[in-house]
Design an enzyme around this catalytic site. Structure first.
Site, PDB file in Angstrom:
ATOM      1  N   ASP A  39       0.851  -1.188   0.000  1.00 30.76           N
ATOM      2  CA  ASP A  39       0.000   0.000   0.000  1.00 30.76           C
ATOM      3  C   ASP A  39       0.889   1.241   0.000  1.00 30.76           C
ATOM      4  O   ASP A  39       1.914   1.296   0.688  1.00 30.76           O
ATOM      5  CB  ASP A  39      -0.916  -0.011   1.229  1.00 30.76           C
ATOM      6  CG  ASP A  39      -2.061   0.984   1.090  1.00 30.76           C
ATOM      7  OD1 ASP A  39      -3.217   0.530   0.939  1.00 30.76           O
ATOM      8  OD2 ASP A  39      -1.808   2.211   1.136  1.00 30.76           O
ATOM      9  N   ILE A  40       0.463   2.249  -0.734  1.00 29.45           N
ATOM     10  CA  ILE A  40       1.259   3.466  -0.873  1.00 29.45           C
ATOM     11  C   ILE A  40       1.258   4.292   0.417  1.00 29.45           C
ATOM     12  O   ILE A  40       2.157   5.110   0.627  1.00 29.45           O
ATOM     13  CB  ILE A  40       0.736   4.295  -2.080  1.00 29.45           C
ATOM     14  CG1 ILE A  40       1.794   5.223  -2.619  1.00 29.45           C
ATOM     15  CG2 ILE A  40      -0.541   5.051  -1.734  1.00 29.45           C
ATOM     16  CD1 ILE A  40       1.438   5.842  -3.967  1.00 29.45           C
ATOM     17  N   ASN A  97     -12.894  -3.488   2.271  1.00 33.92           N
ATOM     18  CA  ASN A  97     -13.932  -2.469   2.287  1.00 33.92           C
ATOM     19  C   ASN A  97     -14.835  -2.680   1.086  1.00 33.92           C
ATOM     20  O   ASN A  97     -14.374  -2.978  -0.016  1.00 33.92           O
ATOM     21  CB  ASN A  97     -13.310  -1.070   2.237  1.00 33.92           C
ATOM     22  CG  ASN A  97     -12.641  -0.696   3.549  1.00 33.92           C
ATOM     23  OD1 ASN A  97     -13.184  -0.952   4.622  1.00 33.92           O
ATOM     24  ND2 ASN A  97     -11.467  -0.106   3.471  1.00 33.92           N
ATOM     25  N   GLU A 105     -12.409   3.244  -1.464  1.00 30.86           N
ATOM     26  CA  GLU A 105     -11.976   4.344  -2.329  1.00 30.86           C
ATOM     27  C   GLU A 105     -11.675   3.892  -3.750  1.00 30.86           C
ATOM     28  O   GLU A 105     -11.934   4.628  -4.695  1.00 30.86           O
ATOM     29  CB  GLU A 105     -10.715   4.997  -1.740  1.00 30.86           C
ATOM     30  CG  GLU A 105     -10.981   5.782  -0.465  1.00 30.86           C
ATOM     31  CD  GLU A 105      -9.697   6.295   0.168  1.00 30.86           C
ATOM     32  OE1 GLU A 105      -8.608   5.977  -0.350  1.00 30.86           O
ATOM     33  OE2 GLU A 105      -9.804   7.001   1.183  1.00 30.86           O
ATOM     34  N   VAL A 106     -11.057   2.738  -3.876  1.00 32.14           N
ATOM     35  CA  VAL A 106     -10.628   2.296  -5.213  1.00 32.14           C
ATOM     36  C   VAL A 106     -11.621   1.236  -5.712  1.00 32.14           C
ATOM     37  O   VAL A 106     -11.822   0.209  -5.043  1.00 32.14           O
ATOM     38  CB  VAL A 106      -9.193   1.728  -5.177  1.00 32.14           C
ATOM     39  CG1 VAL A 106      -8.787   1.249  -6.564  1.00 32.14           C
ATOM     40  CG2 VAL A 106      -8.213   2.777  -4.669  1.00 32.14           C
ATOM     41  N   HIS A 110     -10.107  -5.230  -3.517  1.00 28.64           N
ATOM     42  CA  HIS A 110      -8.780  -5.418  -2.909  1.00 28.64           C
ATOM     43  C   HIS A 110      -8.941  -5.844  -1.466  1.00 28.64           C
ATOM     44  O   HIS A 110      -9.819  -5.356  -0.754  1.00 28.64           O
ATOM     45  CB  HIS A 110      -7.928  -4.148  -3.000  1.00 28.64           C
ATOM     46  CG  HIS A 110      -8.635  -2.897  -2.567  1.00 28.64           C
ATOM     47  ND1 HIS A 110      -9.561  -2.264  -3.359  1.00 28.64           N
ATOM     48  CD2 HIS A 110      -8.556  -2.168  -1.431  1.00 28.64           C
ATOM     49  CE1 HIS A 110     -10.023  -1.201  -2.735  1.00 28.64           C
ATOM     50  NE2 HIS A 110      -9.440  -1.117  -1.551  1.00 28.64           N
ATOM     51  N   HIS A 112      -6.945  -5.820   2.055  1.00 27.95           N
ATOM     52  CA  HIS A 112      -5.807  -5.287   2.796  1.00 27.95           C
ATOM     53  C   HIS A 112      -5.270  -6.410   3.690  1.00 27.95           C
ATOM     54  O   HIS A 112      -6.049  -7.062   4.391  1.00 27.95           O
ATOM     55  CB  HIS A 112      -6.236  -4.148   3.714  1.00 27.95           C
ATOM     56  CG  HIS A 112      -6.815  -2.954   3.018  1.00 27.95           C
ATOM     57  ND1 HIS A 112      -6.104  -1.785   2.854  1.00 27.95           N
ATOM     58  CD2 HIS A 112      -8.040  -2.733   2.461  1.00 27.95           C
ATOM     59  CE1 HIS A 112      -6.872  -0.888   2.229  1.00 27.95           C
ATOM     60  NE2 HIS A 112      -8.056  -1.436   1.985  1.00 27.95           N
TER      61      HIS A 112
HETATM   62  P1  AMP Z   1      -9.866   1.346   0.268  1.00 32.31           P
HETATM   63  O1  AMP Z   1     -10.167   2.525   1.129  1.00 32.31           O
HETATM   64  O2  AMP Z   1     -10.212   0.037   0.941  1.00 32.31           O
HETATM   65  O3  AMP Z   1     -10.470   1.475  -1.113  1.00 32.31           O
HETATM   66  O4  AMP Z   1      -8.299   1.290   0.132  1.00 32.31           O
HETATM   67  C1  AMP Z   1      -7.593   1.847  -0.930  1.00 32.31           C
HETATM   68  C2  AMP Z   1      -6.126   1.747  -0.601  1.00 32.31           C
HETATM   69  O5  AMP Z   1      -5.385   1.926  -1.784  1.00 32.31           O
HETATM   70  C3  AMP Z   1      -5.634   2.803   0.394  1.00 32.31           C
HETATM   71  O6  AMP Z   1      -5.081   2.144   1.541  1.00 32.31           O
HETATM   72  C4  AMP Z   1      -4.583   3.573  -0.406  1.00 32.31           C
HETATM   73  O7  AMP Z   1      -3.483   3.992   0.384  1.00 32.31           O
HETATM   74  C5  AMP Z   1      -4.186   2.564  -1.459  1.00 32.31           C
HETATM   75  N1  AMP Z   1      -3.644   3.108  -2.689  1.00 32.31           N
HETATM   76  C6  AMP Z   1      -4.156   4.094  -3.457  1.00 32.31           C
HETATM   77  N2  AMP Z   1      -3.381   4.315  -4.530  1.00 32.31           N
HETATM   78  C7  AMP Z   1      -2.368   3.422  -4.463  1.00 32.31           C
HETATM   79  C8  AMP Z   1      -1.228   3.145  -5.278  1.00 32.31           C
HETATM   80  N3  AMP Z   1      -0.979   3.821  -6.416  1.00 32.31           N
HETATM   81  N4  AMP Z   1      -0.393   2.147  -4.892  1.00 32.31           N
HETATM   82  C9  AMP Z   1      -0.615   1.464  -3.759  1.00 32.31           C
HETATM   83  N5  AMP Z   1      -1.670   1.675  -2.938  1.00 32.31           N
HETATM   84  C10 AMP Z   1      -2.530   2.653  -3.291  1.00 32.31           C
END
Ligand code: AMP
Length: 125
Positions: A39-40, A97, A105-106, A110, A112
């Site tokens: 994770d970034i 999530n 968010e994405v 995914h 974690h």
């Molecule tokens: P979520 O809130 O469950 O959708 O988690 C999205 C996760 O993606 C967050 O923990 C971010 O820090 C992570 N994230 C977003 N962009 C990147 C990226 N380019 N590389 C790695 N992790 C990312």
């Protein structure tokens, strides 16, 4: 399949672009079904994301539409990543999530994987 609040799969989402190698990631694992990368913005000493290779917006989308082989492959990858990172003995947490109330968010499924220290209570009070 659309999921309320998330829409249809967006091929330009950041994890789709990581899967295609268009933006960099620190990969720790890949196989036929999934890839995993750091994770970034890590929230624990180990914070890795495991994503399926298929185009699934969320866990809801995945569990409704993925094949048994994709589902098995994805969850086996989650276990393999934790094993590879030597998290089994100390323990770890897997979190997915899904949708608005979770803060997803994405819009690409995914999981974690958190570890590397005692992780405390599961949810903030
Ligand atoms: P979520 O809130 O469950 O959708 O988690 C999205 C996760 O993606 C967050 O923990 C971010 O820090 C992570 N994230 C977003 N962009 C990147 C990226 N380019 N590389 C790695 N992790 C990312």
């Amino acid at each position: 399949m659309p999921v309320k609040g998330l829409g249809l799969y967006d091929d330009q989402n950041v994890f789709a672009r990581i899967l295609r190698g268009e933006i960099p990631s620190r990969r720790v694992f890949e196989d036929e079904w999934a890839i995993a990368f750091h994770d970034i913005a890590p929230q624990a000493p180990v914070h890795v994301l495991v994503i399926p290779r298929g185009r699934y917006v969320s866990l809801a989308d995945f569990t409704a539409g993925a094949s048994d082989a994709e589902i098995a492959g994805f969850w086996r990858a989650v276990g393999a990543v934790a094993r590879q990172l030597e998290l089994e003995a100390p323990g770890y947490r897997v979190l997915v999530n899904m949708g608005e109330h979770s803060g997803q968010e994405v819009p690409h499924l995914h999981a974690h994987v958190f570890g590397g220290r005692p992780l405390g209570v599961m949810l903030a009070k």
